[in-house]
Design a protein around this motif. Structure first.
Motif, PDB file in Angstrom:
ATOM      1  N   TYR A 471       0.852  -1.182   0.000  1.00 61.13           N
ATOM      2  CA  TYR A 471       0.000   0.000   0.000  1.00 61.13           C
ATOM      3  C   TYR A 471       0.897   1.243   0.000  1.00 61.13           C
ATOM      4  CZ  TYR A 471      -3.467  -3.406   1.635  1.00 61.13           C
ATOM      5  OH  TYR A 471      -4.298  -4.507   1.757  1.00 61.13           O
ATOM      6  N   SER A 472       0.294   2.383  -0.300  1.00 59.69           N
ATOM      7  CA  SER A 472       1.058   3.620  -0.229  1.00 59.69           C
ATOM      8  C   SER A 472       0.156   4.760   0.216  1.00 59.69           C
ATOM      9  CB  SER A 472       1.692   3.964  -1.585  1.00 59.69           C
ATOM     10  OG  SER A 472       2.524   5.105  -1.480  1.00 59.69           O
ATOM     11  N   VAL A 473       0.701   5.661   1.033  1.00 53.26           N
ATOM     12  CA  VAL A 473      -0.047   6.817   1.526  1.00 53.26           C
ATOM     13  C   VAL A 473       0.863   8.041   1.521  1.00 53.26           C
ATOM     14  CG1 VAL A 473      -1.593   5.471   3.000  1.00 53.26           C
ATOM     15  CG2 VAL A 473       0.566   6.302   3.941  1.00 53.26           C
ATOM     16  N   GLY A 474       0.224   9.221   1.601  1.00 52.51           N
ATOM     17  CA  GLY A 474       0.979  10.469   1.675  1.00 52.51           C
ATOM     18  C   GLY A 474       1.539  10.882   0.333  1.00 52.51           C
ATOM     19  N   GLU A 475       2.637  11.632   0.352  1.00 52.81           N
ATOM     20  CA  GLU A 475       3.195  12.146  -0.890  1.00 52.81           C
ATOM     21  C   GLU A 475       3.785  11.050  -1.757  1.00 52.81           C
ATOM     22  OE1 GLU A 475       6.336  15.546  -2.500  1.00 52.81           O
ATOM     23  OE2 GLU A 475       5.952  15.364  -0.347  1.00 52.81           O
ATOM     24  N   ALA A 476       4.141   9.907  -1.178  1.00 48.37           N
ATOM     25  CA  ALA A 476       4.636   8.791  -1.977  1.00 48.37           C
ATOM     26  C   ALA A 476       3.564   8.269  -2.919  1.00 48.37           C
ATOM     27  CB  ALA A 476       5.128   7.663  -1.066  1.00 48.37           C
ATOM     28  N   LYS A 498      -6.001   5.985   7.349  1.00 49.68           N
ATOM     29  CA  LYS A 498      -7.050   5.152   7.952  1.00 49.68           C
ATOM     30  C   LYS A 498      -7.537   4.086   6.969  1.00 49.68           C
ATOM     31  CE  LYS A 498     -11.601   5.083  10.075  1.00 49.68           C
ATOM     32  NZ  LYS A 498     -12.748   5.845  10.613  1.00 49.68           N
ATOM     33  N   ARG A 499      -7.700   4.448   5.699  1.00 46.42           N
ATOM     34  CA  ARG A 499      -8.267   3.497   4.733  1.00 46.42           C
ATOM     35  C   ARG A 499      -7.352   2.286   4.522  1.00 46.42           C
ATOM     36  NH1 ARG A 499     -12.780   4.761   2.095  1.00 46.42           N
ATOM     37  NH2 ARG A 499     -12.328   3.488   0.258  1.00 46.42           N
ATOM     38  N   VAL A 500      -6.040   2.495   4.500  1.00 50.34           N
ATOM     39  CA  VAL A 500      -5.173   1.328   4.316  1.00 50.34           C
ATOM     40  C   VAL A 500      -5.242   0.420   5.550  1.00 50.34           C
ATOM     41  CG1 VAL A 500      -3.621   2.501   2.718  1.00 50.34           C
ATOM     42  CG2 VAL A 500      -3.040   2.437   5.143  1.00 50.34           C
ATOM     43  N   ALA A 501      -5.405   1.017   6.727  1.00 49.51           N
ATOM     44  CA  ALA A 501      -5.555   0.199   7.932  1.00 49.51           C
ATOM     45  C   ALA A 501      -6.827  -0.644   7.863  1.00 49.51           C
ATOM     46  CB  ALA A 501      -5.568   1.085   9.173  1.00 49.51           C
ATOM     47  N   VAL A 502      -7.907  -0.028   7.403  1.00 49.31           N
ATOM     48  CA  VAL A 502      -9.171  -0.760   7.243  1.00 49.31           C
ATOM     49  C   VAL A 502      -9.007  -1.866   6.202  1.00 49.31           C
ATOM     50  CG1 VAL A 502     -11.570  -0.575   6.479  1.00 49.31           C
ATOM     51  CG2 VAL A 502     -10.592   1.189   7.975  1.00 49.31           C
ATOM     52  N   ALA A 503      -8.349  -1.531   5.074  1.00 50.10           N
ATOM     53  CA  ALA A 503      -8.168  -2.516   4.006  1.00 50.10           C
ATOM     54  C   ALA A 503      -7.321  -3.693   4.479  1.00 50.10           C
ATOM     55  CB  ALA A 503      -7.520  -1.854   2.787  1.00 50.10           C
ATOM     56  N   ILE A 504      -6.272  -3.412   5.238  1.00 49.14           N
ATOM     57  CA  ILE A 504      -5.406  -4.485   5.745  1.00 49.14           C
ATOM     58  C   ILE A 504      -6.174  -5.370   6.718  1.00 49.14           C
ATOM     59  CG2 ILE A 504      -3.382  -4.941   7.188  1.00 49.14           C
ATOM     60  CD1 ILE A 504      -2.092  -2.443   5.846  1.00 49.14           C
ATOM     61  N   LYS A 505      -6.938  -4.740   7.612  1.00 49.48           N
ATOM     62  CA  LYS A 505      -7.722  -5.530   8.565  1.00 49.48           C
ATOM     63  C   LYS A 505      -8.732  -6.420   7.825  1.00 49.48           C
ATOM     64  CE  LYS A 505      -9.518  -6.934  12.451  1.00 49.48           C
ATOM     65  NZ  LYS A 505     -10.187  -6.017  13.393  1.00 49.48           N
ATOM     66  N   ARG A 506      -9.397  -5.881   6.826  1.00 47.64           N
ATOM     67  CA  ARG A 506     -10.365  -6.669   6.068  1.00 47.64           C
ATOM     68  C   ARG A 506      -9.688  -7.822   5.320  1.00 47.64           C
ATOM     69  NH1 ARG A 506     -14.649  -2.341   3.341  1.00 47.64           N
ATOM     70  NH2 ARG A 506     -15.598  -1.668   5.317  1.00 47.64           N
ATOM     71  N   SER A 507      -8.513  -7.554   4.761  1.00 48.04           N
ATOM     72  CA  SER A 507      -7.835  -8.600   3.995  1.00 48.04           C
ATOM     73  C   SER A 507      -7.431  -9.761   4.893  1.00 48.04           C
ATOM     74  CB  SER A 507      -6.602  -8.027   3.293  1.00 48.04           C
ATOM     75  OG  SER A 507      -5.556  -7.759   4.211  1.00 48.04           O
ATOM     76  N   ARG A 508      -7.174  -9.487   6.167  1.00 45.75           N
ATOM     77  CA  ARG A 508      -6.773 -10.530   7.100  1.00 45.75           C
ATOM     78  C   ARG A 508      -7.918 -11.492   7.393  1.00 45.75           C
ATOM     79  NH1 ARG A 508      -1.998 -10.119   8.548  1.00 45.75           N
ATOM     80  NH2 ARG A 508      -0.852  -8.180   8.305  1.00 45.75           N
ATOM     81  N   LEU A 509      -9.137 -10.973   7.238  1.00 47.17           N
ATOM     82  CA  LEU A 509     -10.302 -11.832   7.453  1.00 47.17           C
ATOM     83  C   LEU A 509     -10.546 -12.764   6.276  1.00 47.17           C
ATOM     84  CD1 LEU A 509     -12.731  -9.132   8.939  1.00 47.17           C
ATOM     85  CD2 LEU A 509     -11.343 -10.806  10.194  1.00 47.17           C
ATOM     86  N   GLN A 510      -9.887 -12.473   5.150  1.00 48.02           N
ATOM     87  CA  GLN A 510     -10.145 -13.226   3.920  1.00 48.02           C
ATOM     88  C   GLN A 510      -8.997 -14.150   3.526  1.00 48.02           C
ATOM     89  OE1 GLN A 510     -10.930 -10.133   1.058  1.00 48.02           O
ATOM     90  NE2 GLN A 510     -12.740  -9.377   2.147  1.00 48.02           N
ATOM     91  N   ARG A 511      -7.858 -14.065   4.218  1.00 46.30           N
ATOM     92  CA  ARG A 511      -6.721 -14.910   3.855  1.00 46.30           C
ATOM     93  C   ARG A 511      -5.974 -15.352   5.100  1.00 46.30           C
ATOM     94  NH1 ARG A 511      -2.135 -11.571   4.271  1.00 46.30           N
ATOM     95  NH2 ARG A 511      -2.539  -9.349   3.978  1.00 46.30           N
TER      96      ARG A 511
END
Length: 703
Positions: A471-476, A498-511
């Motif tokens: 994932y990437s956030v900020g100016e990067a 916040k969105r990448v944190a939500v996405a990571i948490k959700r992905s953990r429920l699926q794999r």
């Protein structure tokens, strides 16, 4: 001189700026950052090619400790994810060290009648190169982003009814900007670190990622960790460590070292090189921001907002020490000159169209040309502007209506620029005094600088890159479009944190978590060790300083605010030659402790070529002038004019409408950097989700 009727009564000078206690000024400029406990040395190691490589394990690795990275880390930690933050230098990046007169946080407004998220989103993507859906996500998410920061202690000013105070910023007609003062992003970092300490966050300081390690999967490739240098590490000669992770967040900021004329803090290399090397796609890297600021050789800082809205005297000094009222050669009247100096406050970034009709970016061009002529340029807050024509004088009664109204509304109709600045923004004075320049006693040198990369790593609306688990956030991240409102980048980093944190948490429920293939990791580390050893060969190619000087000079001289097809093509050829030489002949450093610098400058050679490849493609395919640059061409349809200067050599091509609705994508494939394009979706399709219908799916997704 202004007339007597423009002066405030003497009693007015007893309130306002003069009554703000020094301890408040100090608290908002001399920001005390929290102490951070480093991670203890890891006992787990790998033996690779006879060297001991310590291993640090986590579920999510965040590279970078600025405002965006720390928001991602805090939000992930709150969700029960094991997070490790790796930081090259705590409180040393752009978030902690950069800013402007009152550094802006651009969010949905609670002022007066509130805001409309659709209109907010339209303002974000109005310049092109940004999907409406991304803009809408940032608009809606800004409420939670700012609320979370306030909860953590960010001291945003508000009125007695609770509405946050607002003002107008760049590319902003609605007045959605707010600020804690010149150190807004540093204060954001402070409160996020306070929260990180409360949560028991693991932070590895003096640690720089130099290579993403991947492995093949059934569907492509996935990140498994990052090879990094850790300065305190002594178990191998290079300080190498391996940071094993399930998910990676690149929050390393923009490529500040790409330009010589730059307002970035030193040693800001960003994460585009490490991404390119891993085959990750970048987008919109043709889009940057340039504007006036103090030189990098002193205290780099943007000179927007009140620094220019108080209309200081602008002049240059030649090599013989002679002063020049150089703006008088460009503007037709004193009123026109000072009114456009004022407008640089909220039209700070250079924009080609603002060179026309004697607009505010004509000042940028004039400053750029003074620099090219070898003159130094200054702002003098102790004197009013010199007149343009004989018989004219500067007068507060002879200003454009918008300028006069702004000063009246802020009760800032004082005789001298320094008093106008004291009235409107005493923090702006305090900041420079802290760094050795007293604006009450001496002029301030400034220049045209590179300030922000609006492009970067291609992400979707959850911050996901083209590499699985990354994932990437900020100016990067390349999510900012062509002409973003000032301060929108700070908001974007908080929303996507916040969105990448939500996405990571959700992905953990699926794999299911998966262990990396040790043989694959060992092979990658072995190759890196070979490369590191080669950097110490005295017969190798260029030194890192030679590569740095060549890249920065080329980018500043040929890919700044003024470009042409021939110059960019020649610059691209030179950049490609340099990158090939670096990869064939290596780089040369004098000690093992410097191999990290060699890896970073090898990355910067790639980044320079990638940016110039995209810019050359854009120009060769008819691309015209827009936010970052004027594309000059003898057959161009627009030409700036000046009172006493021939500017015909700056005739430029206009932007094509088709270029506003696509994003250029670049990635490394073998020995080249092919360009493709993605259509921009500006369809404002926002549908209402009914509560009972959406509640269940939300609970399932969130676990």
């Amino acid at each position: 001189m202004s007339s007597d009727k423009s002066q405030p009564p003497a009693s007015a000078k007893q309130d306002g700026f003069e009554t703000i206690p020094q301890d408040i000024l100090d608290r908002l400029t001399r920001v005390d950052m929290p102490s951070v406990k480093d991670v203890p040395p890891s006992e787990e190691t790998l033996q690779v090619a006879g060297e001991t490589i310590p291993v640090y394990r986590c579920e999510t690795l965040v590279l970078g400790s600025g405002a965006a990275g720390m928001r991602a880390a805090v939000e992930a930690k709150r969700r029960g994810i094991d997070v490790l933050v790796a930081s090259t230098g705590l409180f040393a990046g752009t978030s902690a060290c950069s800013g402007s007169d009152k550094q802006t946080l651009y969010t949905a407004s609670t002022d007066y009648k509130g805001d409309n998220f659709l209109k907010y989103a339209q303002s974000l993507c109005a310049g092109g190169g940004m999907n409406f859906s991304t803009a809408y996500v940032e608009a809606v998410g800004s409420i939670d982003a700012i609320g979370g920061l306030q909860f953590m202690g960010l001291p945003l000013p508000h009125d007695d009814r609770g509405a946050i105070l607002r003002y107008q910023t760049d590319h902003d007609e609605a007045g959605r900007a707010t600020s804690c003062g010149p150190r807004t992003s540093k204060l954001m970092v402070k409160v996020l670190f306070d929260e990180a300490n409360t949560l028991g966050m693991r932070i590895l300081s003096s640690c720089s990622g130099i290579q993403i390690v991947k492995e093949k999967t059934e569907t492509g490739e996935r990140v498994v960790g990052v090879l990094a240098t850790h300065r305190p590490e002594k178990r191998n000669p290079y300080g190498f460590v391996f940071l094993a992770c399930q998910d990676l967040v690149i929050a390393t900021g923009g490529p500040g070292e790409l330009y010589r004329d730059s307002v970035y803090p030193h040693h800001c290399h960003g994460g585009l090189g490490i991404a390119l090397e891993a085959g990750i796609e970048l987008t919109n890297v043709t889009e940057s921001q340039f504007g006036i600021g103090t030189p990098r050789t002193t205290f780099p800082w943007n000179l927007s907002g009140t620094y220019v809205q108080v209309m200081p005297r602008v002049y240059s000094v030649d090599e013989d020490g002679k002063e020049h009222n150089f703006l008088a050669r460009y503007y037709r009247t004193t009123r026109e000159m000072v009114s456009n100096t004022f407008r640089k406050g909220y039209q700070w970034p250079f924009h080609s169209t603002r060179m026309l009709d004697y607009g505010s970016s004509l000042l940028d061009l004039a400053v750029f040309l003074e620099q090219k002529a070898g003159r130094k340029v200054y702002l003098d807050f102790l004197r009013n502007p010199d007149p343009v024509n004989e018989g004219e004088t500067f007068s507060l009664d002879d200003l454009d209506p918008d300028v006069r109204a702004y000063l009246e509304n802020n009760e800032a109709l004082y005789e001298l620029p320094i008093d106008r600045l004291k009235r409107m923004n005493p923090l702006a004075i305090e900041l420079y005094r802290m760094h050795g320049t007293d604006l009450c006693k001496e002029p301030l040198e400034f220049a045209m600088n590179n300030q922000h990369m609006n492009g970067g790593i291609l992400i979707d609306d959850w911050g996901k890159t083209s590499l699985e688990g990354c994932y990437s956030v900020g100016e990067a991240a390349g999510s900012h479009g062509v002409t973003r409102p000032g301060g929108a980048a700070l908001n974007s980093g908080q929303v996507f944190g916040k969105r990448v944190a939500v996405a990571i948490k959700r992905s953990r429920l699926q794999r299911q978590p998966r262990e990396a293939d040790t043989a694959n990791v060992t092979t990658a580390l072995s190759k890196a060790l070979e490369t590191a050893a080669s950097f110490l060969d005295p017969s190798n190619g260029k030194t890192t300083n030679e590569v740095k000087s060549e890249i920065q000079a080329r980018m500043s001289d040929h890919a700044g605010i003024i470009c042409s097809a021939a110059e960019v093509s020649a610059a691209l050829a030179a950049a490609r030659k340099l990158r090939e030489e670096v990869e064939a002949d290596g780089l040369r450093v004098s000690s093992p402790s410097l191999v990290g610098s060699a890896f970073r400058w090898r990355h910067m050679a790639m980044v320079s070529e990638a940016v110039l490849t995209a810019l050359d493609h854009y120009i060769q395919n008819g691309g015209g002038s827009r936010g970052a640059r004027a594309i000059c061409d003898d057959k161009g349809t627009r030409c700036p004019e000046a009172k006493d200067e021939d500017l015909s050599r700056f005739r430029f091509k206009e932007e094509l409408e088709k270029d506003r609705v696509e994003k250029l994508v670049v990635k490394r494939v073998g020995d080249r950097f092919p360009i493709s394009s993605l259509p921009v979706d500006l369809t404002p399709e926002v549908t209402r989700e009914f509560f009972e219908k959406g509640w269940g799916p939300y609970l399932i997704k969130e676990g």
